[in-house]
Design a protein around this motif. Structure first.
Motif, PDB file in Angstrom:
ATOM      1  N   ILE A   1       0.833  -1.203   0.000  1.00 52.14           N
ATOM      2  CA  ILE A   1       0.000   0.000   0.000  1.00 52.14           C
ATOM      3  C   ILE A   1       0.866   1.250   0.000  1.00 52.14           C
ATOM      4  O   ILE A   1       0.604   2.205  -0.738  1.00 52.14           O
ATOM      5  CB  ILE A   1      -0.969  -0.013   1.201  1.00 52.14           C
ATOM      6  CG1 ILE A   1      -2.055  -1.059   0.994  1.00 52.14           C
ATOM      7  CG2 ILE A   1      -1.599   1.357   1.411  1.00 52.14           C
ATOM      8  CD1 ILE A   1      -2.947  -1.270   2.195  1.00 52.14           C
TER       9      ILE A   1
ATOM     10  N   ASN B   1       0.925   3.824  -3.022  1.00 53.26           N
ATOM     11  CA  ASN B   1       0.552   5.221  -2.800  1.00 53.26           C
ATOM     12  C   ASN B   1       1.623   6.169  -3.316  1.00 53.26           C
ATOM     13  O   ASN B   1       1.319   7.215  -3.885  1.00 53.26           O
ATOM     14  CB  ASN B   1       0.287   5.483  -1.316  1.00 53.26           C
ATOM     15  CG  ASN B   1      -1.080   5.046  -0.889  1.00 53.26           C
ATOM     16  OD1 ASN B   1      -1.962   4.823  -1.706  1.00 53.26           O
ATOM     17  ND2 ASN B   1      -1.266   4.923   0.408  1.00 53.26           N
TER      18      ASN B   1
ATOM     19  N   MET C   1      -5.299   7.737  -3.303  1.00 52.43           N
ATOM     20  CA  MET C   1      -4.857   7.229  -2.010  1.00 52.43           C
ATOM     21  C   MET C   1      -6.016   6.659  -1.192  1.00 52.43           C
ATOM     22  O   MET C   1      -5.846   5.659  -0.492  1.00 52.43           O
ATOM     23  CB  MET C   1      -4.118   8.321  -1.243  1.00 52.43           C
ATOM     24  CG  MET C   1      -2.782   8.654  -1.888  1.00 52.43           C
ATOM     25  SD  MET C   1      -1.883   9.938  -1.063  1.00 52.43           S
ATOM     26  CE  MET C   1      -1.144   9.021   0.255  1.00 52.43           C
TER      27      MET C   1
ATOM     28  N   ASN D   1      -6.859   3.296  -2.826  1.00 48.31           N
ATOM     29  CA  ASN D   1      -5.789   2.325  -2.625  1.00 48.31           C
ATOM     30  C   ASN D   1      -5.613   1.938  -1.161  1.00 48.31           C
ATOM     31  O   ASN D   1      -5.163   0.839  -0.875  1.00 48.31           O
ATOM     32  CB  ASN D   1      -4.468   2.881  -3.172  1.00 48.31           C
ATOM     33  CG  ASN D   1      -3.419   1.824  -3.279  1.00 48.31           C
ATOM     34  OD1 ASN D   1      -3.687   0.732  -3.753  1.00 48.31           O
ATOM     35  ND2 ASN D   1      -2.231   2.126  -2.821  1.00 48.31           N
ATOM     36  N   THR D   2      -5.969   2.808  -0.249  1.00 46.82           N
ATOM     37  CA  THR D   2      -5.775   2.509   1.168  1.00 46.82           C
ATOM     38  C   THR D   2      -7.052   1.943   1.785  1.00 46.82           C
ATOM     39  O   THR D   2      -7.115   0.771   2.134  1.00 46.82           O
ATOM     40  CB  THR D   2      -5.334   3.775   1.924  1.00 46.82           C
ATOM     41  OG1 THR D   2      -4.174   4.304   1.281  1.00 46.82           O
ATOM     42  CG2 THR D   2      -4.983   3.469   3.346  1.00 46.82           C
TER      43      THR D   2
ATOM     44  N   LEU E   1      -1.272  -0.504   9.132  1.00 39.62           N
ATOM     45  CA  LEU E   1      -1.142   0.514   8.084  1.00 39.62           C
ATOM     46  C   LEU E   1      -0.834   1.881   8.680  1.00 39.62           C
ATOM     47  O   LEU E   1       0.051   2.591   8.201  1.00 39.62           O
ATOM     48  CB  LEU E   1      -2.415   0.567   7.248  1.00 39.62           C
ATOM     49  CG  LEU E   1      -2.424   1.608   6.138  1.00 39.62           C
ATOM     50  CD1 LEU E   1      -1.412   1.231   5.062  1.00 39.62           C
ATOM     51  CD2 LEU E   1      -3.798   1.737   5.547  1.00 39.62           C
TER      52      LEU E   1
ATOM     53  N   THR F   1       2.681   3.747   7.888  1.00 40.90           N
ATOM     54  CA  THR F   1       2.663   4.979   7.101  1.00 40.90           C
ATOM     55  C   THR F   1       3.043   6.201   7.927  1.00 40.90           C
ATOM     56  O   THR F   1       3.512   7.182   7.367  1.00 40.90           O
ATOM     57  CB  THR F   1       1.289   5.222   6.449  1.00 40.90           C
ATOM     58  OG1 THR F   1       0.284   5.211   7.450  1.00 40.90           O
ATOM     59  CG2 THR F   1       0.992   4.187   5.393  1.00 40.90           C
TER      60      THR F   1
END
Length: 120
Positions: free
Chosen positions: A39, A43, A77, A80-81, A106, A110
């Protein structure tokens, strides 16, 4: 916009595949970290793609160009997240087992990785 949509769909497919990989290694550290790394990398690719495609478009002002790039990055984003995590944990019974762990991993990854990525 078509190329950006294609890039979003490709990254979405890759990350969903990594989420499915987690089912084969449910207790392994590799099974839990691979989707998160996927991810984050996807991103980054989407952000770079949004900037590149946004600069190639014709806009009357720089504000329009910045707004177009921001919109592309935000949609990419989020899809995708959040989209991948909720897609792979679609059943409500999965929300209490794996959804919380996926989101926690996640966020932890991140919080450290995303700011460092933009220094490169």
């Amino acid at each position: 916009n078509g190329f950006m949509l294609l890039l979003i769909l490709i990254c979405f497919g890759i990350v969903v595949g990594l989420q499915k990989l987690k089912e084969y290694y449910p207790t392994s550290f590799v099974g839990s970290i691979c989707p998160v790394i996927g991810i984050a990398v996807a991103n980054s690719c989407l952000v770079c793609g949004a900037k590149r495609f946004g600069e190639d478009e014709y806009h009357n002002t720089l504000t329009e160009q910045a707004a177009s790039i921001s919109l592309k990055m935000a949609v990419a984003m989020v899809v995708n997240t959040a989209g991948v995590i909720f897609w792979s944990n679609f059943e409500p019974k999965q929300w209490y087992k794996t959804l919380i762990d996926d989101i926690w991993m996640l966020l932890a990854f991140t919080a450290v990785f995303q700011p460092l990525m933009f220094l490169v």
